[in-house]
Design a protein around this motif. Structure first.
Motif, PDB file in Angstrom:
ATOM      1  N   GLN A  28       0.938  -1.269  -0.012  1.00 15.79           N
ATOM      2  CA  GLN A  28       0.141   0.037   0.048  1.00 15.79           C
ATOM      3  C   GLN A  28       0.933   1.354  -0.095  1.00 15.79           C
ATOM      4  OE1 GLN A  28      -3.032   1.525  -0.767  1.00 15.79           O
ATOM      5  NE2 GLN A  28      -4.102   0.364   0.966  1.00 15.79           N
ATOM      6  N   LEU A  29       1.911   1.120   0.896  1.00 13.56           N
ATOM      7  CA  LEU A  29       2.826   2.490   0.836  1.00 13.56           C
ATOM      8  C   LEU A  29       3.603   2.463  -0.401  1.00 13.56           C
ATOM      9  CD1 LEU A  29       3.636   4.343   3.151  1.00 13.56           C
ATOM     10  CD2 LEU A  29       5.748   2.926   3.523  1.00 13.56           C
ATOM     11  N   VAL A  72       2.858   1.603  -3.540  1.00 12.73           N
ATOM     12  CA  VAL A  72       1.948   2.323  -4.495  1.00 12.73           C
ATOM     13  C   VAL A  72       1.860   3.847  -4.686  1.00 12.73           C
ATOM     14  CG1 VAL A  72      -0.296   2.472  -5.380  1.00 12.73           C
ATOM     15  CG2 VAL A  72       0.667   0.135  -4.804  1.00 12.73           C
ATOM     16  N   ALA A  73       1.992   4.370  -3.156  1.00 12.94           N
ATOM     17  CA  ALA A  73       1.740   5.915  -2.991  1.00 12.94           C
ATOM     18  C   ALA A  73       3.053   6.515  -3.219  1.00 12.94           C
ATOM     19  CB  ALA A  73       1.441   6.077  -1.557  1.00 12.94           C
ATOM     20  N   VAL A  74       4.400   5.838  -3.354  1.00 16.07           N
ATOM     21  CA  VAL A  74       5.715   6.471  -3.232  1.00 16.07           C
ATOM     22  C   VAL A  74       5.932   6.774  -4.905  1.00 16.07           C
ATOM     23  CG1 VAL A  74       8.242   6.393  -3.301  1.00 16.07           C
ATOM     24  CG2 VAL A  74       6.374   5.300  -1.467  1.00 16.07           C
ATOM     25  N   PRO A  75       6.177   8.117  -5.359  1.00 19.09           N
ATOM     26  CA  PRO A  75       6.398   8.556  -6.619  1.00 19.09           C
ATOM     27  C   PRO A  75       7.722   7.962  -6.914  1.00 19.09           C
ATOM     28  CG  PRO A  75       5.839  10.455  -5.137  1.00 19.09           C
ATOM     29  CD  PRO A  75       6.034   9.114  -4.224  1.00 19.09           C
ATOM     30  N   PHE A 124      10.059   8.978  -8.579  1.00 19.11           N
ATOM     31  CA  PHE A 124      11.304   9.879  -8.682  1.00 19.11           C
ATOM     32  C   PHE A 124      11.623  10.258  -7.175  1.00 19.11           C
ATOM     33  CE2 PHE A 124       9.270  13.581  -8.368  1.00 19.11           C
ATOM     34  CZ  PHE A 124       7.788  13.457  -8.763  1.00 19.11           C
ATOM     35  N   TRP A 125      10.662  10.426  -6.503  1.00 15.97           N
ATOM     36  CA  TRP A 125      11.097  10.971  -5.073  1.00 15.97           C
ATOM     37  C   TRP A 125      12.049   9.653  -4.473  1.00 15.97           C
ATOM     38  CZ3 TRP A 125       8.981   9.070  -0.146  1.00 15.97           C
ATOM     39  CH2 TRP A 125       9.691   9.735   0.998  1.00 15.97           C
ATOM     40  N   LEU A 169      15.234   9.931  -5.724  1.00 14.47           N
ATOM     41  CA  LEU A 169      16.354  10.742  -4.975  1.00 14.47           C
ATOM     42  C   LEU A 169      16.624  10.250  -3.617  1.00 14.47           C
ATOM     43  CD1 LEU A 169      14.326  14.170  -5.613  1.00 14.47           C
ATOM     44  CD2 LEU A 169      16.305  13.265  -6.634  1.00 14.47           C
ATOM     45  N   MET A 170      15.725   9.633  -2.928  1.00 12.55           N
ATOM     46  CA  MET A 170      15.964   9.044  -1.545  1.00 12.55           C
ATOM     47  C   MET A 170      17.164   7.888  -1.874  1.00 12.55           C
ATOM     48  SD  MET A 170      14.205  10.697   0.608  1.00 12.55           S
ATOM     49  CE  MET A 170      14.418  12.003  -0.036  1.00 12.55           C
ATOM     50  N   ARG A 174      -0.107  -6.819  -5.165  1.00  8.07           N
ATOM     51  CA  ARG A 174      -1.425  -6.706  -4.767  1.00  8.07           C
ATOM     52  C   ARG A 174      -2.136  -7.517  -5.898  1.00  8.07           C
ATOM     53  NH1 ARG A 174      -3.094  -0.827  -2.657  1.00  8.07           N
ATOM     54  NH2 ARG A 174      -4.831  -2.006  -2.480  1.00  8.07           N
ATOM     55  N   VAL A 175      -1.836  -7.171  -7.138  1.00  4.57           N
ATOM     56  CA  VAL A 175      -2.817  -7.915  -8.158  1.00  4.57           C
ATOM     57  C   VAL A 175      -2.635  -9.464  -8.058  1.00  4.57           C
ATOM     58  CG1 VAL A 175      -3.145  -8.423 -10.539  1.00  4.57           C
ATOM     59  CG2 VAL A 175      -2.430  -6.128  -9.777  1.00  4.57           C
TER      60      VAL A 175
END
Lengths: 315, 289
Positions: A137-138, A140-143, A145-146, A149-150, A198-199
């Motif tokens: 769930q987490l 899926v929410a992470v862009p 490109f960010w 960067l991390m 998830r699928v």
């Protein structure tokens, strides 16, 4: 089966032709005259006109479309306005970055997602399932490109394990080249893996409720064998569909990731070409990417027919 | 009217009760509410003025005076995230609205007519799906000029086939029902049936898909802004903040950390909300994404 495949092939061809019309039409209405752009603001009207003639920009619309399409079919994409080299050379130079990147990312994402999906589905409702799906769930929410960067901060700036960006080229050796694709591939793969896991889980759970699974269990087949031999195989259709979509996304959607890592891939090529109004490059690369998407979808349809015997009888 | 799904008076109340008993829904709802409140608050108050550049305060680490630190112009990152929330929250619903407003009627029309019309519309759908969404969004914004409005349109266009597909699939599953047959026997036109019976019955599916597209829209908007194709400076946007942070990772990692977390939290909230709604409306449903 033949009828099913023929219909799919027909649809793919129609889509491809329509797509070429759309690409051609869109770039036709784009503001900005490439001839004017090449010559600069100081060029006289006559010079611009002469160059337009040379570039074939003054020919009738239909003639130019047919010329472009026949060029595409014979892999002659024309010459780039800004780089003054054949577009095909630019494309080949970039494909060797983008294609391995997409393949590594897809392999990584599948290698993570299928086991996690299997684990979660077989322990539905247990703590392990909850943790895995929470992580998904987490994810899926992470862009991406960010996340990239991390990763750069952690592995390139802080730990100095891998370069922060750039691509040395395959001539520098396989390992250095792979090393510079590692972080971008992870950044691309993780959010994809979250979706795929998830699928996989939900498709498996659906299948595990079927009667034939109970039958297999009742006849004494071990749970693990049931899971791999019956459940996974039957759950593959949605999984393969998503994988096909993801591969297409990975090939074309790496624009942002390639920008983060300064990778000379197809995405950056097309992005730069768009900003520089190098329309012939944009046209060719976009068409190439669209053709790839259509081909991958067709491949997915064919896979259905192989995975699912029921489809073979239908048209 | 009588054919519509029964909704007794206490239906709404029990729905809300069920909703808040659902953990996904509750968490998602609270997060989404928080983001909305933050965005609205930014119109009235932010800790610092985001239009004022104070170079003396540049790239300060998070502290009690600047909770999330400052950027390379000395602007307070918390304040920028608050103002940026407006942008994200405004772009996504409009883009979803465009997708729903055009896609759903198209899909329902295709389902109602069937035959050649259906086939043609579905082929058109295939066509749009053949274009990688991000690539096309980049082309649209690059061609028609960068900016928040064009970003909305670009994202909206790619929501159309998604909703057309959901609308068509939903409608196709309703058409063979007996109450539709009854409505037809009563002399209702296909349009009337679509509006009065089909639409209310597929509203749930549309709502769930809406939250998914909302979340995806926020991610897409952040991506476009990162490339410089979304909202333009000085208007802060989360994607642009990440772009500015990229070259300063060594000196000011917090510039990248907090805007990214804002995106993650917002998208997570919407996804949880969508999962929750799907669970409540159809306990058997397991969302694909």
């Amino acid at each position: 089966m033949i009828a099913y495949l023929a219909k799919r092939l027909g649809i793919a061809t129609v889509t491809l032709v329509l797509a070429s019309l759309v690409v051609f039409a869109v770039l036709e209405i784009v503001p900005g005259d490439p001839a004017r752009l090449m010559l600069g603001m100081n060029a006289s009207e006559a010079q611009v006109e002469q160059l337009r003639d040379q570039m074939g920009l003054n020919a009738p619309l239909i003639e130019r479309y047919l010329h472009w399409v026949s060029g595409l079919l014979s892999l002659d994409f024309g010459r780039s306005y800004t780089y003054s080299v054949p577009v095909i050379d630019l494309v080949l130079e970039r494909v060797v970055v983008s294609l391995p990147l997409a393949l590594i990312a897809l392999a990584l994402s599948t290698a993570i997602a299928i086991p996690v999906g299997l684990y979660s589905a077989s322990r539905r409702g247990a703590a392990g399932d909850a943790v895995a799906m929470g992580a998904a769930q987490l994810g899926v929410a992470v862009p991406n490109f960010w996340f990239a960067l991390m990763l750069v901060y952690l592995f390139a700036v802080w730990l100095r394990w891998v370069p922060a960006g750039g691509f040395p080229g395959w001539s520098a050796g396989v390992w250095p080249a792979l090393k510079s694709l590692l972080l971008p591939a992870i950044a691309l793969a993780l959010p994809q893996a979250a979706i795929l896991a998830r699928v996989t889980r939900s498709a498996l759970i659906e299948v595990l409720n079927e009667d034939y699974i109970r039958t297999a269990r009742a006849k004494g087949m071990p749970y693990r064998a049931v899971l791999w031999r019956h459940a996974l195989r039957n759950a593959l259709i949605p999984v393969v569909t998503i994988m096909g979509l993801q591969f297409a996304f990975l090939l074309a959607g790496t624009i942002i990731i390639e920008n983060v890592f300064y990778l000379p891939g197809l995405g950056r090529l097309v992005f730069q070409a768009i900003t520089q109004r190098d329309l012939i490059v944009v046209e060719s690369v976009v068409m190439l990417l669209v053709a790839t998407v259509i081909a991958v979808n067709l491949l997915v349809d064919f896979t259905y027919a192989i995975v699912d015997p029921r489809l073979r009888g239908r048209s | 009217m009588s054919a519509r799904a029964q909704t007794p008076n206490d239906g709404m109340a029990s729905w809300i009760g069920k909703a808040f008993a659902n953990r996904s829904f509750l968490t998602g709802f609270l997060i989404t509410l928080l983001v909305a409140v933050v965005a609205l608050t930014s119109f009235l108050w932010t800790p610092y003025d985001v239009t004022k550049l104070i170079i003396a305060d540049k790239t300060q680490a998070p502290s009690l005076t600047h909770w999330f630190g400052t950027d390379h112009f000395g602007r307070d990152i918390l304040s920028m995230i608050m103002v940026g929330a407006r942008n994200s929250i405004a772009v996504a619903p409009v883009a979803v609205g465009i997708g729903m407003g055009i896609g759903v009627p198209l899909g329902m029309f295709a389902a109602a007519r069937g035959g050649m019309v259906d086939e043609a519309l579905m082929r058109l759908n295939d066509l749009v799906f053949a274009f990688p969404a991000l690539l096309s969004a980049i082309m649209i914004t690059a061609i028609f000029g960068p900016g928040a409005v064009n970003a909305i349109i670009a994202i909206g266009i790619f929501n159309i086939p998604v909703f057309a597909r959901v609308g068509r699939a939903g409608a196709l599953s309703i058409w063979p029902r007996e109450y539709i047959l009854a409505a037809r026997a009563a002399g209702k036109s296909k349009t009337q049936i679509t509006v009065e019976h089909i639409l209310p019955n597929i509203a749930n599916q549309l709502l769930v898909q809406g939250t998914i597209q909302f979340a995806l829209g926020i991610l897409a908007e952040a991506g476009l802004s990162y490339l410089g194709l979304g909202a333009q400076p000085p208007m802060p946007s989360w994607g642009r903040m990440l772009f500015d942070a990229q070259t300063r990772m060594v000196v000011a990692p917090w510039m990248a950390l907090f805007p990214g977390m804002a995106i993650v939290v917002t998208v997570l909230g919407l996804n949880l909300l969508g999962d929750g709604i799907a669970d409540i409306l159809d306990p058997k449903s397991r969302r694909q994404r």
